[in-house]
Design a protein around this motif. Structure first.
Motif, short mmCIF file in Angstrom:
data_model
loop_
_atom_site.label_atom_id
_atom_site.label_comp_id
_atom_site.label_asym_id
_atom_site.label_seq_id
_atom_site.Cartn_x
_atom_site.Cartn_y
_atom_site.Cartn_z
N UNK A 94 6.62 40.83 22.50
CA UNK A 94 6.17 40.91 21.11
C UNK A 94 4.67 41.18 20.99
N UNK A 95 3.79 40.47 21.73
CA UNK A 95 2.36 40.77 21.59
C UNK A 95 2.00 42.19 22.04
N UNK A 102 32.59 38.00 16.23
CA UNK A 102 31.23 38.39 15.82
C UNK A 102 30.35 38.38 17.06
N UNK A 103 29.59 39.45 17.25
CA UNK A 103 28.69 39.56 18.39
C UNK A 103 27.28 39.76 17.87
N UNK A 104 26.34 38.97 18.40
CA UNK A 104 24.95 39.11 18.03
C UNK A 104 24.11 39.35 19.27
N UNK A 105 23.03 40.09 19.08
CA UNK A 105 22.08 40.37 20.14
C UNK A 105 20.75 39.72 19.76
N UNK A 106 20.13 39.08 20.74
CA UNK A 106 18.84 38.43 20.49
C UNK A 106 17.96 38.58 21.73
N UNK A 107 16.68 38.38 21.53
CA UNK A 107 15.75 38.46 22.65
C UNK A 107 15.79 37.18 23.47
N UNK A 108 15.68 37.33 24.77
CA UNK A 108 15.50 36.19 25.66
C UNK A 108 14.01 35.86 25.67
N UNK A 168 14.25 48.90 19.91
CA UNK A 168 15.29 47.87 19.83
C UNK A 168 14.66 46.49 19.95
N UNK A 169 13.74 46.33 20.88
CA UNK A 169 13.02 45.05 21.02
C UNK A 169 12.30 44.74 19.71
N UNK A 170 11.63 45.73 19.15
CA UNK A 170 10.89 45.53 17.89
C UNK A 170 11.81 45.05 16.78
N UNK A 171 13.00 45.64 16.68
CA UNK A 171 13.97 45.24 15.66
C UNK A 171 14.43 43.79 15.87
N UNK A 172 14.57 43.39 17.14
CA UNK A 172 15.08 42.05 17.45
C UNK A 172 14.00 40.96 17.40
N UNK A 173 12.74 41.33 17.28
CA UNK A 173 11.67 40.33 17.22
C UNK A 173 11.88 39.38 16.04
N UNK A 174 12.39 39.90 14.95
CA UNK A 174 12.57 39.06 13.75
C UNK A 174 13.77 38.12 13.85
N UNK A 175 14.60 38.28 14.89
CA UNK A 175 15.74 37.38 15.06
C UNK A 175 16.99 38.14 15.47
N UNK A 176 18.06 37.40 15.73
CA UNK A 176 19.32 38.01 16.18
C UNK A 176 19.88 38.98 15.15
N UNK A 177 20.51 40.01 15.67
CA UNK A 177 21.14 41.01 14.80
C UNK A 177 22.45 41.47 15.42
N UNK A 178 23.34 41.92 14.56
CA UNK A 178 24.60 42.51 15.02
C UNK A 178 24.38 43.98 15.33
N UNK A 193 17.49 40.96 26.64
CA UNK A 193 18.27 40.49 25.49
C UNK A 193 19.48 39.70 25.99
N UNK A 194 20.02 38.92 25.08
CA UNK A 194 21.28 38.25 25.38
C UNK A 194 22.29 38.60 24.31
N UNK A 195 23.52 38.68 24.74
CA UNK A 195 24.64 39.02 23.86
C UNK A 195 25.43 37.74 23.67
N UNK A 196 25.60 37.33 22.42
CA UNK A 196 26.33 36.12 22.12
C UNK A 196 27.59 36.48 21.34
#
Length: 110
Positions: free
Chosen positions: A90-91, A77-83, A27-37, A66-69
Motif C-alpha cells: 500500500x505505501x 460466495x468468494x471474496x479476495x483480500x490482501x494478506x 488489483x492490489x490497489x482495488x483491494x487496499x480498501x478491503x475484500x471484494x468479490x 492475496x487470499x481467497x476466502x
C-alpha cells in the motif's frame, strides 16, 4: 561503483517481475480498501477480461499477496483480500500515486 560491478538483486528482480505484470498493481490497489468479490474487482478495472483476472488472482494467491476466502452460502460466495504481504504494498502504491500526480500528464480529450 562501476557498471561492471553492478549485480541485480534476485529478490528485487523477482518482485518487479511480479508487480510489473499487467493488472497486478491495479488489483492490489482495488483491494487496499478491503475484500471484494470477483465481479467487483472486474467492474473496477475496465478492459480487464475475466480470464486474465482469474489468472492474475491465482498468481497473486500463489505468491502470497492475496487470499481467497470461500463462504458456504447459497450460492457460494468468494471474496479476495490482501494478506499482510499484500497490504505491505500500500505505501508503495501511494508513492506511485503521488509521483503520477506530479509527473504524469494525461492527454486532453477534445
Amino acid at each position: 561503483m562501476q557498471l561492471k560491478d553492478f549485480v541485480m538483486c534476485p529478490r528485487f528482480e523477482k518482485a518487479v517481475d511480479l508487480l510489473s505484470k499487467r493488472w497486478v498493481a491495479l488489483i492490489v490497489f482495488v483491494l487496499i480498501s478491503g475484500p471484494r468479490r470477483f465481479g467487483e474487482i472486474e467492474s473496477c478495472l475496465s478492459n480487464l477480461s475475466g480470464k486474465v483476472l482469474s489468472d492474475r488472482l491465482k498468481e497473486m494467491e500463489n505468491a502470497g499477496i492475496i487470499q481467497r476466502t470461500v463462504y458456504p452460502d447459497i450460492p457460494v460466495r468468494i471474496e479476495y483480500s490482501l494478506t499482510a504481504k499484500g497490504k505491505a504494498l500500500a505505501p508503495i502504491l501511494k508513492e506511485i500515486g503521488s509521483w503520477s500526480t506530479e509527473w504524469v500528464e494525461l492527454e486532453s480529450t477534445m
